[in-house]
Design an enzyme around this catalytic site. Structure first.
Site, PDB file in Angstrom:
ATOM      1  CB  THR B  13      -9.307   3.692   2.332  1.00 10.39           C
ATOM      2  OG1 THR B  13      -9.250   4.016   0.947  1.00 10.39           O
ATOM      3  CG2 THR B  13     -10.693   3.257   2.706  1.00 10.39           C
ATOM      4  NE  ARG B  47       0.067  21.143  -0.629  1.00  9.67           N
ATOM      5  CZ  ARG B  47       0.610  22.012   0.217  1.00  9.67           C
ATOM      6  NH1 ARG B  47      -0.118  22.932   0.797  1.00  9.67           N
ATOM      7  NH2 ARG B  47       1.899  21.949   0.473  1.00  9.67           N
ATOM      8  CD  GLU B 129      -2.236  -7.963  15.762  1.00  6.79           C
ATOM      9  OE1 GLU B 129      -2.292  -8.803  14.843  1.00  6.79           O
ATOM     10  OE2 GLU B 129      -1.905  -8.244  16.929  1.00  6.79           O
ATOM     11  CB  ILE B 136      -7.670 -11.082  13.265  1.00  9.43           C
ATOM     12  CG1 ILE B 136      -8.844 -11.088  12.286  1.00  9.43           C
ATOM     13  CG2 ILE B 136      -7.657 -12.363  14.083  1.00  9.43           C
ATOM     14  CD1 ILE B 136      -8.731 -12.155  11.197  1.00  9.43           C
ATOM     15  N   GLY B 187     -16.119  -2.783  -3.844  1.00 12.30           N
ATOM     16  CA  GLY B 187     -14.984  -2.352  -3.039  1.00 12.30           C
ATOM     17  C   GLY B 187     -14.258  -3.496  -2.350  1.00 12.30           C
ATOM     18  CE  LYS B 205      -2.840  -9.259   4.040  1.00 14.08           C
ATOM     19  NZ  LYS B 205      -4.192  -9.298   3.398  1.00 14.08           N
ATOM     20  N   GLY B 302     -10.550  -3.381   5.495  1.00 14.10           N
ATOM     21  CA  GLY B 302     -11.533  -2.334   5.755  1.00 14.10           C
ATOM     22  C   GLY B 302     -10.982  -1.317   6.721  1.00 14.10           C
TER      23      GLY B 302
END
Lengths: 440, 440
Positions: B13, B47, B129, B136, B187, B205, B302
């Protein structure tokens, strides 16, 4: 450890903050960056300052040449302020082979193009994070973390004086004049606060932000500016009743037909993150076409926060990173075409209008007829009771409209103000819609 | 115009978001930066992905060597995820002379020291980042705009899944399990959301942020972690009644006696800017000793926001600025001493405790006696009515305390849970005080 020689020009409140930060955080900075920041000269013509802070002897000077002629001074910090002497000093420093760090928003908003061109001609750079939003890493984010975005819009609260006044008026139901006096006493407002409360300072910062965000050469004189002087606590009261907060906003939007820039008070939804920015804090909402809505918040003024940005800029100059982006990136006024400005009459908005009317029959009909004739549709009308200290026969009428064209609104207000029953100029505040993220 | 060759490894994604951004904003990026970002290879072993997006022929490969052996690929983007294969791939890319951009928080939280040392040995750099807070500009701000500060504290909402769940539960008075199902469907949560809801992702994080903010080598295993699974909507209801919002926080604080790091749900004052961060948004409050309170807000996940950070990092690698700070600044795990961690038992806080008790006489006396014996002073006790669907003879008791030591609280709760009248484990949520700006 590499040493970086600094010349500081202008040692007022902010300058003293820089001196203090360089001393207090010297070890932290050295440990983080591998750089020893050495304050070699402080140029200050007001000699009474020389005794107000403690520096090793010989650091203070009244002669700019001590900085210009010192080959070990690599970076000059300009904190004189204003657009005249400061501009000449910046050009002299650049020509003498110094990179320049400045917090001077007026200089960059009005003479930025000339300053940047001078830096380029001299093979030096200008770094100016502290010119907008105090210590908030705004410009470095536009230049680096957000660089991959097409920036579509900016909404900023960038004047702490106005934000403090509006917050205080709203929270404690106090009058504008009272709060302004307090703000002066507390140091949140200058003795002459005109450039803050009339929106000029906000517009300076908008010009700097917008030039970088939209890559355009902005003519400062073309930015429409309204201040907060006409706002009454009853307007803030209505805002709250309707679910809004009232803030002085710097607004920049990119449209198909150009850039819209403006500074004016605005009603914004109470749930928007900007609505809860209160007191002396600043914040800027940036809308990028990849990042969506991003907001940066912090103290927009004061010696320590401003010094935080200034010293960060000194470090960026010292590493060479600032020079590299200054030379290679195309984000500054001297590198871009004049902005195509969308005229303010063409913008669409919702509006709040407050008129002071004589308490007579038929007043509402006269006012609503004027809006109706211009196809401006009203969403709410409220007639409030007069304030305790107001003349008894004069009452405020608060009106909010659906979307309307600014030009039509201005005409309507002009007509309304001609009515016999109207006793004072109308207050008109735009109701700003949340910017849509990820607009195509 | 200089061209920068990019090899993308892992095209899920986020990878697709990067491909899309490089295409969509190619002209914007070229115009801003003077760089032409050229996606030369996309390495993806699945693939079926090859036909799911349109790229010039020959770009897709299943062989990492196509990237490693291409001298014109300057930057590798690692988007494989996980801490095993991804780590080996990063090391291979570095050894092959590529700078590496990664969004892999688990890899950097757990094997960051090894990765950074490998980059240094190869004369390359790692930029990351996108590993914290999506788009952000957090790490770039710690590294640049805020570099002159000693960072004293961090408070972050850095997991959008948890924040969405808590926001939905609070706003719409919905049950945890219901909202979690919705979040999966929309999602906002992975099919297996364990690492999100149990706080592990937030701790990854925090480890990355804290290492850079406090210049320390953080041992991930030492971070105390609590998730949001035990929180009931009644806890959020009490929070609101008391003037708080409940958020899953990543907390890092620098003290005289070390660094305190922890991840747990917390009540924070409704007026704090973090309290209004809702839905899938992230925000981090940073407290610097010069800048004071600074907050950065935006979409923490996202494809487009994450790609915004990844492409910014590619640009920072391409200009050489990232390499310069990577080499010269001392902000990463491999360059700093192991953190001196303050044990969680030693922290002081106010607490909210909710116990499920049998509706019998003398229950309150038993509970309050246990707190009293440990000198924990209570500020409020509320016995709420049972939820409509709860057994009638079991009621929740909500208690808030004044400041207490974590160790004493844990003992007290253990004792309370032994009582016959207690029917389920207590829920204990810390009431986090606003961090004081400009602490000496």
């Amino acid at each position: 450890m590499r040493s970086v020689g600094i010349g500081l020009i202008g040692c007022g409140t902010i300058g003293k903050g820089v001196v203090e930060l360089l001393t207090r955080n010297a070890e932290t900075i050295a440990r983080k960056t591998g750089l020893r920041l050495e304050l070699r000269h402080v140029c200050e013509i007001n000699r009474s300052v020389w005794n107000s802070i403690t520096l090793p002897s010989g650091r203070f000077t009244a002669d700019l040449n001590d900085i210009l002629n010192d080959p070990e001074t690599n970076v000059a910090i300009e904190l004189i302020g204003g657009t005249t002497v400061a501009g000449e000093v910046v050009k002299q420093c650049l020509a003498a082979g110094k990179d320049v760090v400045t917090a001077n928003k007026a200089l960059l908003a009005i003479r930025g193009k000339e300053m940047f061109a001078a830096a380029r001609a001299a093979g030096q750079c200008i770094v100016f994070e502290a010119s907008v939003g105090g210590g908030i890493p705004l410009l470095s984010s536009l230049r680096e973390g957000l660089i991959a975005n097409r920036i579509d819009a900016l909404f900023g609260i960038v004047n702490g004086t106005c934000n403090y006044i509006l917050s205080e008026m709203a929270t404690h139901n106090r009058a504008y004049a009272d709060v302004l006096e307090d703000a002066k006493r507390l140091g949140y407002a200058e003795p002459d606060p005109t450039l803050d409360v009339n929106g000029t300072d906000t517009a300076h910062k908008l010009a700097i932000l917008a030039a970088m965000a939209f890559q355009a050469d902005i003519d400062f004189a073309t930015i429409p500016i309204e201040g907060i002087q006409a706002i009454d606590r009853m307007d803030l009261h209505v805002a709250r009743e309707l679910g809004y907060a009232c803030k002085l906003l710097a607004i920049g939007e990119r449209n198909d037909d150009g850039i819209s820039l403006r500074v004016h008070p605005a009603f914004i939804r109470a749930t928007h993150p900007l609505a809860s920015v209160s007191g002396p804090f600043n914040a800027v909402s940036v809308y990028g076409n990849a990042v969506g809505h991003c907001l940066l918040y912090g103290r927009g003024a004061g010696p320590a926060p401003t010094a935080s940005a200034i010293v960060a800029d000194v470090i960026a100059a010292a590493t060479g990173n600032a020079r590299r982006t200054f030379e290679q990136f195309q984000l500054l006024q001297d590198q871009n075409e004049p902005a195509i400005m969308k005229p303010i009459d063409a913008i669409q908005s919702r509006y709040y209008v407050r008129a002071m009317v004589k308490d007579q029959p038929n007043v509402m009909a006269q006012i609503t007829r004027i809006f109706g004739e211009r196809a401006i549709s009203l969403s709410a009308i409220t007639q409030h009771e007069a304030e305790a200290d107001a003349p008894q026969d004069i009452v405020p009428v608060a009106i909010t409209t659906h979307m309307a064209r600014e030009g039509a609104m201005r005409e309507a207000i002009k007509e309304i103000e001609k009515l016999d029953v109207i006793t004072a100029p109308c207050v008109c505040i735009r109701v700003v819609a949340e910017h849509e993220e990820f607009k195509a």
